[in-house]
Design a protein around this motif. Structure first.
Motif, PDB file in Angstrom:
ATOM      1  N   MET A  46       0.861  -1.177   0.000  1.00  0.00           N
ATOM      2  CA  MET A  46       0.000   0.000   0.000  1.00  0.00           C
ATOM      3  C   MET A  46       0.905   1.237   0.000  1.00  0.00           C
ATOM      4  N   LYS A  47       0.569   2.166  -0.873  1.00  0.00           N
ATOM      5  CA  LYS A  47       1.287   3.437  -0.889  1.00  0.00           C
ATOM      6  C   LYS A  47       0.886   4.247   0.348  1.00  0.00           C
ATOM      7  N   LEU A  48       1.838   4.960   0.888  1.00  0.00           N
ATOM      8  CA  LEU A  48       1.564   5.794   2.062  1.00  0.00           C
ATOM      9  C   LEU A  48       0.435   6.786   1.786  1.00  0.00           C
ATOM     10  N   THR A  49       0.372   7.308   0.571  1.00  0.00           N
ATOM     11  CA  THR A  49      -0.675   8.275   0.234  1.00  0.00           C
ATOM     12  C   THR A  49      -2.063   7.648   0.192  1.00  0.00           C
ATOM     13  N   HIS A  50      -2.140   6.331   0.115  1.00  0.00           N
ATOM     14  CA  HIS A  50      -3.437   5.649   0.132  1.00  0.00           C
ATOM     15  C   HIS A  50      -3.927   5.393   1.554  1.00  0.00           C
ATOM     16  N   ALA A  51      -3.024   5.434   2.514  1.00  0.00           N
ATOM     17  CA  ALA A  51      -3.353   5.064   3.892  1.00  0.00           C
ATOM     18  C   ALA A  51      -4.513   5.864   4.493  1.00  0.00           C
ATOM     19  N   PRO A  52      -4.536   7.201   4.397  1.00  0.00           N
ATOM     20  CA  PRO A  52      -5.657   7.921   5.023  1.00  0.00           C
ATOM     21  C   PRO A  52      -7.019   7.513   4.449  1.00  0.00           C
ATOM     22  N   LEU A  53      -7.072   7.350   3.138  1.00  0.00           N
ATOM     23  CA  LEU A  53      -8.325   6.956   2.488  1.00  0.00           C
ATOM     24  C   LEU A  53      -8.728   5.551   2.906  1.00  0.00           C
ATOM     25  N   ARG A  54      -7.782   4.630   2.847  1.00  0.00           N
ATOM     26  CA  ARG A  54      -8.075   3.236   3.170  1.00  0.00           C
ATOM     27  C   ARG A  54      -8.427   3.046   4.643  1.00  0.00           C
ATOM     28  N   VAL A  55      -7.714   3.730   5.527  1.00  0.00           N
ATOM     29  CA  VAL A  55      -7.982   3.564   6.964  1.00  0.00           C
ATOM     30  C   VAL A  55      -9.338   4.157   7.332  1.00  0.00           C
ATOM     31  N   SER A  56      -9.631   5.353   6.859  1.00  0.00           N
ATOM     32  CA  SER A  56     -10.905   5.984   7.239  1.00  0.00           C
ATOM     33  C   SER A  56     -12.098   5.209   6.684  1.00  0.00           C
ATOM     34  N   ILE A  57     -12.046   4.830   5.428  1.00  0.00           N
ATOM     35  CA  ILE A  57     -13.168   4.085   4.842  1.00  0.00           C
ATOM     36  C   ILE A  57     -13.210   2.662   5.381  1.00  0.00           C
ATOM     37  N   GLY A  58     -12.039   2.035   5.522  1.00  0.00           N
ATOM     38  CA  GLY A  58     -11.996   0.668   6.048  1.00  0.00           C
ATOM     39  C   GLY A  58     -12.577   0.572   7.443  1.00  0.00           C
ATOM     40  N   ALA A  59     -12.228   1.509   8.305  1.00  0.00           N
ATOM     41  CA  ALA A  59     -12.757   1.500   9.682  1.00  0.00           C
ATOM     42  C   ALA A  59     -14.267   1.711   9.682  1.00  0.00           C
ATOM     43  N   PHE A  60     -14.740   2.603   8.826  1.00  0.00           N
ATOM     44  CA  PHE A  60     -16.181   2.873   8.739  1.00  0.00           C
ATOM     45  C   PHE A  60     -16.939   1.623   8.295  1.00  0.00           C
TER      46      PHE A  60
ATOM     47  N   GLY B  14     -11.736  -5.022   6.371  1.00  0.00           N
ATOM     48  CA  GLY B  14     -10.441  -5.622   6.696  1.00  0.00           C
ATOM     49  C   GLY B  14      -9.453  -5.500   5.551  1.00  0.00           C
ATOM     50  N   ALA B  15      -9.926  -5.709   4.324  1.00  0.00           N
ATOM     51  CA  ALA B  15      -9.043  -5.601   3.150  1.00  0.00           C
ATOM     52  C   ALA B  15      -8.518  -4.177   2.992  1.00  0.00           C
ATOM     53  N   LEU B  16      -9.378  -3.209   3.237  1.00  0.00           N
ATOM     54  CA  LEU B  16      -8.935  -1.820   3.141  1.00  0.00           C
ATOM     55  C   LEU B  16      -7.910  -1.480   4.222  1.00  0.00           C
ATOM     56  N   LEU B  17      -8.067  -2.061   5.395  1.00  0.00           N
ATOM     57  CA  LEU B  17      -7.158  -1.783   6.504  1.00  0.00           C
ATOM     58  C   LEU B  17      -5.837  -2.554   6.415  1.00  0.00           C
ATOM     59  N   ALA B  18      -5.852  -3.672   5.715  1.00  0.00           N
ATOM     60  CA  ALA B  18      -4.659  -4.522   5.640  1.00  0.00           C
ATOM     61  C   ALA B  18      -3.653  -3.957   4.635  1.00  0.00           C
ATOM     62  N   PRO B  19      -2.479  -3.559   5.104  1.00  0.00           N
ATOM     63  CA  PRO B  19      -1.512  -2.934   4.200  1.00  0.00           C
ATOM     64  C   PRO B  19      -0.968  -3.878   3.124  1.00  0.00           C
ATOM     65  N   PHE B  20      -1.088  -5.192   3.324  1.00  0.00           N
ATOM     66  CA  PHE B  20      -0.563  -6.142   2.348  1.00  0.00           C
ATOM     67  C   PHE B  20      -1.532  -6.423   1.198  1.00  0.00           C
ATOM     68  N   ILE B  21      -2.765  -5.937   1.301  1.00  0.00           N
ATOM     69  CA  ILE B  21      -3.727  -6.067   0.200  1.00  0.00           C
ATOM     70  C   ILE B  21      -3.444  -4.929  -0.781  1.00  0.00           C
ATOM     71  N   PRO B  22      -3.174  -5.251  -2.051  1.00  0.00           N
ATOM     72  CA  PRO B  22      -2.884  -4.186  -3.013  1.00  0.00           C
ATOM     73  C   PRO B  22      -4.057  -3.208  -3.158  1.00  0.00           C
ATOM     74  N   SER B  23      -3.736  -1.935  -3.314  1.00  0.00           N
ATOM     75  CA  SER B  23      -4.771  -0.906  -3.458  1.00  0.00           C
ATOM     76  C   SER B  23      -5.638  -1.146  -4.684  1.00  0.00           C
ATOM     77  N   LEU B  24      -5.071  -1.736  -5.731  1.00  0.00           N
ATOM     78  CA  LEU B  24      -5.861  -2.044  -6.921  1.00  0.00           C
ATOM     79  C   LEU B  24      -6.990  -3.005  -6.570  1.00  0.00           C
ATOM     80  N   LEU B  25      -6.680  -4.050  -5.813  1.00  0.00           N
ATOM     81  CA  LEU B  25      -7.684  -5.037  -5.407  1.00  0.00           C
ATOM     82  C   LEU B  25      -8.683  -4.442  -4.411  1.00  0.00           C
ATOM     83  N   ALA B  26      -8.173  -3.738  -3.406  1.00  0.00           N
ATOM     84  CA  ALA B  26      -9.055  -3.118  -2.414  1.00  0.00           C
ATOM     85  C   ALA B  26      -9.954  -2.078  -3.075  1.00  0.00           C
ATOM     86  N   GLY B  27      -9.394  -1.314  -4.020  1.00  0.00           N
ATOM     87  CA  GLY B  27     -10.177  -0.308  -4.737  1.00  0.00           C
ATOM     88  C   GLY B  27     -11.261  -0.934  -5.603  1.00  0.00           C
TER      89      GLY B  27
END
Length: 139
Positions: free
Chosen positions: A1-15, A66-79
């Motif tokens: 996961m790119k660092l720039t994707h983290a805020p988006l993935r963490v906020s939406i993943g937690a929600f 969980g997929a959005l929060l997991a850093p090892f899941i590629p952003s392409l797949l999570a997206g």
């Protein structure tokens, strides 16, 4: 996961994860109401009993969150998963009577909660497009 994707993935993943946790014990009238609304937009969901549908939806939200929060899941797949999930919610908005003003995409007061889910589609597409364009630029 790119660092720039983290805020988006963490906020939406937690929600989404929280939403899935809240649906774990959904049964009876609450499950039937949610199921009925979903069937109105996606008739194929009629094949599931309401309680079963609620459990499957809960598990899907838990998996997506969980997929959005997991850093090892590629952003392409999570997206891609987020885009599909969001598109289902947008379809629910578009097909459920009373959610939109007549002959318009503008939401009614009752439809605002679903209309706002278009942001999930935008976020999912952003993760996918950024992943795809990043790959092309680095090759």
């Amino acid at each position: 996961m790119k660092l720039t994707h983290a805020p988006l993935r963490v906020s939406i993943g937690a929600f989404i994860l929280n939403s899935g946790l809240g649906k774990r014990s959904l049964e009876g009238e609450a499950a039937a109401g949610m199921h009925g609304m979903a069937v109105g937009a996606i008739p194929q969901l009629r094949q599931f009993e309401p309680d079963r549908f609620a459990k499957l939806l809960s598990r899907a939200e838990l998996a997506l969150g969980g997929a959005l929060l997991a850093p090892f899941i590629p952003s392409l797949l999570a997206g891609a998963a987020l885009t599909a999930f969001g598109a289902g919610l947008v379809q629910l908005y578009l097909k459920t009577p009373g959610m939109r003003e007549p002959h318009s995409l503008k939401p009614t007061q009752a439809g605002i909660g679903l209309a706002k889910d278009v942001w999930l589609v935008g976020a999912g597409l952003t993760l996918m497009l950024d992943s795809l364009t990043h790959r092309r630029l680095s090759h």
